[in-house]
Write a protein that holds these residues in place. Structure first.
Motif, PDB file in Angstrom:
ATOM      1  N   PHE A  60       1.855  -6.878  -2.514  1.00 11.52           N
ATOM      2  CA  PHE A  60       2.257  -6.821  -1.258  1.00 11.52           C
ATOM      3  C   PHE A  60       2.418  -5.199  -0.597  1.00 11.52           C
ATOM      4  CE2 PHE A  60       2.834 -11.540  -2.967  1.00 11.52           C
ATOM      5  CZ  PHE A  60       2.986 -12.037  -2.188  1.00 11.52           C
ATOM      6  N   LEU A  61       2.273  -5.001   0.478  1.00 16.41           N
ATOM      7  CA  LEU A  61       2.183  -4.000   0.949  1.00 16.41           C
ATOM      8  C   LEU A  61       3.279  -3.193   1.970  1.00 16.41           C
ATOM      9  CD1 LEU A  61      -2.133  -2.038   1.092  1.00 16.41           C
ATOM     10  CD2 LEU A  61       0.209  -2.011  -1.132  1.00 16.41           C
ATOM     11  N   LYS A  62       3.406  -4.276   3.143  1.00 15.61           N
ATOM     12  CA  LYS A  62       3.740  -4.246   3.457  1.00 15.61           C
ATOM     13  C   LYS A  62       4.799  -5.337   4.445  1.00 15.61           C
ATOM     14  CE  LYS A  62       2.191   0.295   5.067  1.00 15.61           C
ATOM     15  NZ  LYS A  62       1.354   0.573   6.855  1.00 15.61           N
ATOM     16  N   PRO A  63       5.438  -5.942   5.067  1.00 13.83           N
ATOM     17  CA  PRO A  63       5.760  -6.679   5.165  1.00 13.83           C
ATOM     18  C   PRO A  63       5.803  -7.113   6.957  1.00 13.83           C
ATOM     19  CG  PRO A  63       7.264  -5.500   5.874  1.00 13.83           C
ATOM     20  CD  PRO A  63       6.898  -4.324   4.756  1.00 13.83           C
ATOM     21  N   ALA A  64       5.839  -8.775   6.980  1.00 14.51           N
ATOM     22  CA  ALA A  64       4.999  -9.088   8.609  1.00 14.51           C
ATOM     23  C   ALA A  64       6.380  -9.475   8.752  1.00 14.51           C
ATOM     24  CB  ALA A  64       3.850  -9.981   8.486  1.00 14.51           C
ATOM     25  N   ARG A  65       6.144  -9.455  10.300  1.00 11.37           N
ATOM     26  CA  ARG A  65       7.205 -10.571  10.985  1.00 11.37           C
ATOM     27  C   ARG A  65       7.266 -11.695  11.551  1.00 11.37           C
ATOM     28  NH1 ARG A  65       8.654  -5.338   9.857  1.00 11.37           N
ATOM     29  NH2 ARG A  65      10.879  -4.223  10.576  1.00 11.37           N
TER      30      ARG A  65
ATOM     31  N   GLU B  74     -17.928  -9.919  -6.073  1.00 15.36           N
ATOM     32  CA  GLU B  74     -18.063 -10.758  -7.197  1.00 15.36           C
ATOM     33  C   GLU B  74     -18.775 -12.125  -7.288  1.00 15.36           C
ATOM     34  OE1 GLU B  74     -17.312  -8.444 -11.178  1.00 15.36           O
ATOM     35  OE2 GLU B  74     -17.065 -11.273 -11.478  1.00 15.36           O
ATOM     36  N   VAL B  75     -19.604 -12.192  -7.406  1.00 14.00           N
ATOM     37  CA  VAL B  75     -20.085 -13.254  -8.185  1.00 14.00           C
ATOM     38  C   VAL B  75     -21.252 -13.885  -8.819  1.00 14.00           C
ATOM     39  CG1 VAL B  75     -22.159 -14.931  -6.903  1.00 14.00           C
ATOM     40  CG2 VAL B  75     -20.947 -13.362  -5.444  1.00 14.00           C
ATOM     41  N   LYS B  76     -20.342 -14.813  -9.873  1.00 12.25           N
ATOM     42  CA  LYS B  76     -20.940 -14.837 -11.251  1.00 12.25           C
ATOM     43  C   LYS B  76     -21.440 -16.155 -11.647  1.00 12.25           C
ATOM     44  CE  LYS B  76     -18.767 -11.927 -14.227  1.00 12.25           C
ATOM     45  NZ  LYS B  76     -17.957 -12.113 -15.679  1.00 12.25           N
ATOM     46  N   GLY B  77     -22.199 -16.824 -12.361  1.00  9.91           N
ATOM     47  CA  GLY B  77     -22.851 -18.078 -12.366  1.00  9.91           C
ATOM     48  C   GLY B  77     -21.740 -19.573 -11.866  1.00  9.91           C
ATOM     49  N   ALA B  78     -21.079 -19.701 -12.293  1.00  8.02           N
ATOM     50  CA  ALA B  78     -19.794 -20.989 -11.763  1.00  8.02           C
ATOM     51  C   ALA B  78     -18.245 -19.911 -10.958  1.00  8.02           C
ATOM     52  CB  ALA B  78     -19.628 -21.519 -12.488  1.00  8.02           C
ATOM     53  N   SER B  79     -18.535 -18.614 -10.387  1.00  9.02           N
ATOM     54  CA  SER B  79     -17.286 -18.022 -10.309  1.00  9.02           C
ATOM     55  C   SER B  79     -17.595 -17.042  -9.214  1.00  9.02           C
ATOM     56  CB  SER B  79     -16.511 -18.242 -11.120  1.00  9.02           C
ATOM     57  OG  SER B  79     -16.689 -16.488 -11.967  1.00  9.02           O
ATOM     58  N   VAL B  80     -16.428 -16.495  -8.617  1.00  5.01           N
ATOM     59  CA  VAL B  80     -17.214 -15.930  -7.849  1.00  5.01           C
ATOM     60  C   VAL B  80     -15.491 -14.824  -7.075  1.00  5.01           C
ATOM     61  CG1 VAL B  80     -16.193 -17.800  -5.796  1.00  5.01           C
ATOM     62  CG2 VAL B  80     -17.946 -15.504  -5.161  1.00  5.01           C
ATOM     63  N   LEU B  81     -15.072 -13.448  -7.003  1.00  4.75           N
ATOM     64  CA  LEU B  81     -13.979 -13.228  -6.987  1.00  4.75           C
ATOM     65  C   LEU B  81     -13.766 -13.180  -5.975  1.00  4.75           C
ATOM     66  CD1 LEU B  81     -11.243 -12.038  -7.939  1.00  4.75           C
ATOM     67  CD2 LEU B  81     -13.135  -9.725  -8.209  1.00  4.75           C
ATOM     68  N   LEU B  82     -13.589 -13.712  -4.845  1.00  2.52           N
ATOM     69  CA  LEU B  82     -12.899 -12.727  -3.405  1.00  2.52           C
ATOM     70  C   LEU B  82     -12.406 -11.511  -3.389  1.00  2.52           C
ATOM     71  CD1 LEU B  82     -13.099 -16.279  -2.564  1.00  2.52           C
ATOM     72  CD2 LEU B  82     -14.723 -15.618  -2.510  1.00  2.52           C
ATOM     73  N   HIS B  83     -12.319 -10.821  -2.383  1.00  5.40           N
ATOM     74  CA  HIS B  83     -11.416  -9.546  -2.175  1.00  5.40           C
ATOM     75  C   HIS B  83     -10.819 -10.410  -0.839  1.00  5.40           C
ATOM     76  CE1 HIS B  83      -8.813  -6.093  -1.923  1.00  5.40           C
ATOM     77  NE2 HIS B  83      -9.513  -5.637  -0.606  1.00  5.40           N
ATOM     78  N   GLN B  84      -9.541  -9.793  -0.650  1.00  3.51           N
ATOM     79  CA  GLN B  84      -9.041 -10.279   0.876  1.00  3.51           C
ATOM     80  C   GLN B  84      -7.900  -9.546   1.341  1.00  3.51           C
ATOM     81  OE1 GLN B  84      -7.362 -14.561  -0.066  1.00  3.51           O
ATOM     82  NE2 GLN B  84      -8.603 -15.316   1.290  1.00  3.51           N
ATOM     83  N   GLU B  85      -7.899  -9.268   2.918  1.00  2.00           N
ATOM     84  CA  GLU B  85      -7.192  -8.384   3.565  1.00  2.00           C
ATOM     85  C   GLU B  85      -6.024  -9.067   4.241  1.00  2.00           C
ATOM     86  OE1 GLU B  85      -8.714  -4.030   1.931  1.00  2.00           O
ATOM     87  OE2 GLU B  85      -8.711  -4.691   4.162  1.00  2.00           O
ATOM     88  N   VAL B  86      -5.378  -8.883   4.327  1.00  2.00           N
ATOM     89  CA  VAL B  86      -4.254  -9.139   5.398  1.00  2.00           C
ATOM     90  C   VAL B  86      -3.866  -7.661   6.364  1.00  2.00           C
ATOM     91  CG1 VAL B  86      -1.750 -10.826   6.646  1.00  2.00           C
ATOM     92  CG2 VAL B  86      -3.410 -11.399   4.282  1.00  2.00           C
ATOM     93  N   THR B  87      -3.779  -8.478   7.788  1.00  2.00           N
ATOM     94  CA  THR B  87      -3.490  -7.218   8.750  1.00  2.00           C
ATOM     95  C   THR B  87      -3.294  -7.500   9.916  1.00  2.00           C
ATOM     96  OG1 THR B  87      -6.115  -6.987   9.598  1.00  2.00           O
ATOM     97  CG2 THR B  87      -5.708  -5.645   7.742  1.00  2.00           C
ATOM     98  N   ARG B  88      -2.204  -6.723  10.204  1.00  2.00           N
ATOM     99  CA  ARG B  88      -1.848  -6.415  11.116  1.00  2.00           C
ATOM    100  C   ARG B  88      -2.309  -5.218  12.151  1.00  2.00           C
ATOM    101  NH1 ARG B  88       3.674  -6.313  10.246  1.00  2.00           N
ATOM    102  NH2 ARG B  88       3.953  -4.005   9.544  1.00  2.00           N
ATOM    103  N   GLY B  89      -2.903  -5.349  13.513  1.00  2.00           N
ATOM    104  CA  GLY B  89      -3.687  -3.477  13.704  1.00  2.00           C
ATOM    105  C   GLY B  89      -4.732  -3.145  12.285  1.00  2.00           C
ATOM    106  N   SER B  90      -4.188  -1.831  12.421  1.00  2.00           N
ATOM    107  CA  SER B  90      -4.603  -0.804  11.203  1.00  2.00           C
ATOM    108  C   SER B  90      -4.190  -1.034  10.296  1.00  2.00           C
ATOM    109  CB  SER B  90      -5.241   0.149  11.372  1.00  2.00           C
ATOM    110  OG  SER B  90      -3.523   1.430  12.586  1.00  2.00           O
ATOM    111  N   ASP B  91      -2.927  -1.856  10.171  1.00  3.89           N
ATOM    112  CA  ASP B  91      -2.276  -1.381   9.158  1.00  3.89           C
ATOM    113  C   ASP B  91      -2.461  -2.900   7.683  1.00  3.89           C
ATOM    114  OD1 ASP B  91      -0.582  -0.037   9.303  1.00  3.89           O
ATOM    115  OD2 ASP B  91       0.846  -0.909  11.195  1.00  3.89           O
TER     116      ASP B  91
ATOM    117  N   LEU C 255      -1.090  -5.273   5.258  1.00  4.17           N
ATOM    118  CA  LEU C 255      -0.485  -5.264   5.071  1.00  4.17           C
ATOM    119  C   LEU C 255      -0.199  -6.131   3.127  1.00  4.17           C
ATOM    120  CD1 LEU C 255       0.849  -7.619   7.732  1.00  4.17           C
ATOM    121  CD2 LEU C 255       1.271  -5.209   7.051  1.00  4.17           C
ATOM    122  N   ILE C 256      -1.656  -7.073   2.830  1.00  7.90           N
ATOM    123  CA  ILE C 256      -1.704  -7.581   1.446  1.00  7.90           C
ATOM    124  C   ILE C 256      -2.777  -7.366   1.264  1.00  7.90           C
ATOM    125  CG2 ILE C 256      -1.705  -9.920   0.204  1.00  7.90           C
ATOM    126  CD1 ILE C 256       0.679 -11.039   2.318  1.00  7.90           C
ATOM    127  N   GLU C 257      -2.950  -7.193   0.122  1.00  9.05           N
ATOM    128  CA  GLU C 257      -4.466  -7.236  -0.330  1.00  9.05           C
ATOM    129  C   GLU C 257      -4.475  -8.071  -1.693  1.00  9.05           C
ATOM    130  OE1 GLU C 257      -6.800  -3.208   0.014  1.00  9.05           O
ATOM    131  OE2 GLU C 257      -5.379  -2.573  -1.646  1.00  9.05           O
TER     132      GLU C 257
END
Length: 77
Positions: free
Chosen positions: A5-10, A23-40, A42-44
């Motif tokens: 958690f990098l910055k709060p949202a309102r 990363e995609v493997k045989g039975a699993s996948v690693l997903l990278h997510q970002e939550v943004t507000r404009g260019s900020d 907020l969460i990775e």
């Protein structure tokens, strides 16, 4: 799941959630997510998802694995 958690949202903020396979493997996948507000950013987050059927890990179907790796740079993001 690993989350930072990098910055709060309102309450009335317009947020965008972007999810890409890192990363995609045989039975699993690693997903990278970002939550943004404009260019900020907020969460990775990194989320490992396993494909399970009948209580056992199962291989990701080839068409889905290919779709998730299309456009992915060698070595992940």
């Amino acid at each position: 799941m690993q989350i930072e958690f990098l910055k709060p949202a309102r309450m009335d903020d317009l947020l965008e959630v972007v999810t890409v396979p890192a990363e995609v493997k045989g039975a699993s996948v690693l997903l990278h997510q970002e939550v943004t507000r404009g260019s900020d950013i907020l969460i990775e987050a990194d989320v490992r998802v396993a494909f399970v059927s009948g209580g056992k890990a199962r291989p990701i179907p080839k068409p889905l694995r290919l779709a998730m790796t299309a456009g992915q740079v060698s070595g992940g993001t």
